[in-house]
Design an enzyme around this catalytic site. Structure first.
Site, PDB file in Angstrom:
ATOM      1  N   CYS A 134      -1.048  34.732  -1.237  1.00  0.00           N
ATOM      2  CA  CYS A 134      -1.188  35.455   0.032  1.00  0.00           C
ATOM      3  C   CYS A 134       0.079  35.331   0.866  1.00  0.00           C
ATOM      4  CB  CYS A 134      -2.387  34.917   0.817  1.00  0.00           C
ATOM      5  SG  CYS A 134      -2.252  33.176   1.265  1.00  0.00           S
ATOM      6  N   GLN A 186     -13.125  35.593  -0.660  1.00  0.00           N
ATOM      7  CA  GLN A 186     -12.200  36.611  -0.166  1.00  0.00           C
ATOM      8  C   GLN A 186     -12.903  37.462   0.886  1.00  0.00           C
ATOM      9  OE1 GLN A 186      -9.061  37.155  -0.572  1.00  0.00           O
ATOM     10  NE2 GLN A 186      -8.453  36.058  -2.415  1.00  0.00           N
ATOM     11  N   CYS A 238     -15.073  45.494  17.908  1.00  0.00           N
ATOM     12  CA  CYS A 238     -14.108  45.132  16.872  1.00  0.00           C
ATOM     13  C   CYS A 238     -14.372  46.012  15.655  1.00  0.00           C
ATOM     14  CB  CYS A 238     -14.242  43.660  16.497  1.00  0.00           C
ATOM     15  SG  CYS A 238     -13.097  43.156  15.182  1.00  0.00           S
ATOM     16  N   CYS A 251      -4.969  43.286  14.574  1.00  0.00           N
ATOM     17  CA  CYS A 251      -4.511  44.452  13.808  1.00  0.00           C
ATOM     18  C   CYS A 251      -3.251  45.034  14.443  1.00  0.00           C
ATOM     19  CB  CYS A 251      -5.623  45.494  13.743  1.00  0.00           C
ATOM     20  SG  CYS A 251      -7.191  44.848  13.112  1.00  0.00           S
ATOM     21  N   GLU A 255     -10.174  22.034  -8.240  1.00  0.00           N
ATOM     22  CA  GLU A 255     -10.226  22.320  -6.810  1.00  0.00           C
ATOM     23  C   GLU A 255     -10.277  21.006  -6.032  1.00  0.00           C
ATOM     24  OE1 GLU A 255     -10.564  23.389  -3.022  1.00  0.00           O
ATOM     25  OE2 GLU A 255     -10.057  24.825  -4.606  1.00  0.00           O
TER      26      GLU A 255
END
Length: 467
Positions: free
Chosen positions: A419, A293, A169, A76, A343
């Site tokens: 993304c 996700q 975390c 982060c 896929e």
């Protein structure tokens, strides 16, 4: 050493930058508005990389990071930025990619969809157990050679064999911390549980995968390097008894050189072999290897945006490329005539079919194969020309042949989920010969990181359809 350098902006990959003459200097862990002395660690002709060694002034809107591991853990990196500022920089990243890389001007640029939860938002984390723990500067100055060498946490960036020992975390609900620490404490207090040595390829306890779902289920997968039945069962029984909330307890024996388990057998020890996720009344089966996700709440928002951009009326033929476990395909199926999912991974296609069956969806079909080999004229002839194509490719974007196939199929609408705004912009520029970008909307899936998802709606040029 560069003295009193002002940080002026945030660039790609989330690195803050300063400009010194013709140089662009990338300085991590800083914020626009900081003035600092910067020690250069890498120099090239037009750019350099450095680290701030002294701050003369902090940026006015800089905030105190909430995680004790900030600045060492590579996760982060934006905790020192207010969330509103993070969203601005992510919007800017998308806009810059579209205009500078793709030379694309979207007709409508919708505001980024920020997350309501900015901590404890991930439904999956993987922790590494290593006998090579990263020692902080404070530990080294205090005599680091006497510190316990074992650590359980995340790999240090650019150091494949070093692990930062994580105390807490903030990415997952706290049960994740309690389980990791329980495994670590058990292994350190009992004989026969050496942490893995990645260089020497020896040890016993290797990785720990923790998955949660919005339905309250909890999956734990413990990965061992070799089979030692008595030790393995003792640890797993300990977890089962200490954490009755675990609904799926599994293990893997992975004797390979790398940590991936995609080609390994996952063995059920206790409970179910899957989790159940729910979205708008649809239920999805999530196995230990399934892609889903990792931010469940934002995933619902993302899929709603995709469905809205698709403009479905209930009669359209929809192709969902890179469908994975069919989450988007099944999510839009009730508003479509039929949905064809393609896929590469056969196991994911089986999951997609099971998810459709579990939800009583009869208008979806899923096919396994390489996208560039599947999207052929004969395939389209057999299954119908799509009115809408939804594509959600990997980070690298779409293969040139897939883009060529899309141009040949020429659906009325393409909804492109990405993304990686840079690779998306590159692909949009190639599609520009036939399509115009009607609108885009960024979505923040990963607060406190530079990562951003973006959804783009493409309409055929000279298409009278409105949105």
């Amino acid at each position: 050493m560069l003295e009193k350098i002002e940080i002026t902006d945030v660039a790609a990959e989330g690195k803050a930058i300063a400009r010194v003459g013709e140089w662009v200097v990338f300085v991590p862990w800083t914020a626009p508005g900081d003035i600092a002395d910067v020690q250069l660690v890498r120099k090239r002709s037009h750019f350099a990389e450095g680290r701030a060694v002294f701050f003369h002034r902090y940026a006015p809107d800089r905030i105190e990071p909430f995680c004790a591991h900030f600045g060492t853990c590579g996760g982060c990196k934006w905790q020192h930025l207010p969330y509103e500022a993070q969203l601005r920089y992510k919007e800017k990243q998308v806009a810059d990619s579209l205009t500078r890389i793709g030379k694309i001007a979207a007709k409508t640029f919708l505001p980024i969809a920020g997350a309501q939860k900015t901590v404890c938002y991930r439904n999956k984390l993987e922790f590494t157990f290593s006998n090579r723990r990263w020692l902080t500067e404070d530990e080294i100055s205090a005599g680091g050679e006497t510190v316990q060498p074992n650590g359980a946490g995340f790999h240090i960036p650019k150091m494949f064999d070093k692990v930062l020992d994580i105390h807490k975390c903030w990415l997952q609900e706290d049960v994740s911390n309690r389980i990791r620490l329980a495994v670590k404490d058990y292994c350190l207090s009992h004989d026969g549980y050496p942490f893995f040595d990645l260089k020497k390829q020896e040890g016993f306890i290797r990785t720990l995968i923790i998955r949660t779902s919005s339905t309250g289920e909890l999956m734990v997968v413990v990965v061992f390097f070799e089979e030692k039945k008595a030790h393995r069962e003792a640890l797993l029984h300990h977890l089962k008894d200490a954490f009755p909330e675990i609904t799926s307890l599994m293990y893997v024996i992975n004797g390979k050189c790398n940590d991936t388990i995609t080609d390994q057998e996952v063995i059920l020890f206790h409970g179910k072999d899957h989790l159940t996720e729910e979205m708008e009344g649809l239920r999805f089966k999530i196995g230990p290897k399934s892609f889903f996700q990792t931010n469940s709440e934002q995933a619902v928002r993302l899929y709603r945006i995709v469905r809205d951009f698709a403009g479905l009326t209930g009669v359209e033929t929809v192709y969902d490329l890179y469908t994975g476990t069919g989450t988007i395909a099944n999510f839009v199926a009730r508003q479509s005539g039929k949905v064809i999912g393609i896929e590469y991974v056969p196991e994911a296609v089986e999951d997609a079919r099971l998810n459709a069956e579990c939800n009583g969806l009869t208008n979806t079909r899923f096919f396994a194969g390489d996208m560039k080999d599947m999207l052929t004229p004969s395939f389209v002839e057999a299954h119908g020309r799509p009115d809408v194509v939804i594509t959600d490719p990997p980070r690298a974007g779409m293969h040139d042949s897939v883009i060529d196939a899309l141009l040949a199929v020429s659906p009325e609408r393409i909804v492109y989920v990405s993304c990686n705004p840079a690779s998306q912009a590159r692909d949009l520029s190639r599609l520009d010969v036939l399509y115009e970008v009607e609108k885009v909307q960024p979505v923040d899936m990963f607060p406190h990181t530079h990562h951003v998802e973006n959804v783009a709606l493409l309409l055929k040029k000279n298409n009278p359809a409105t949105t």
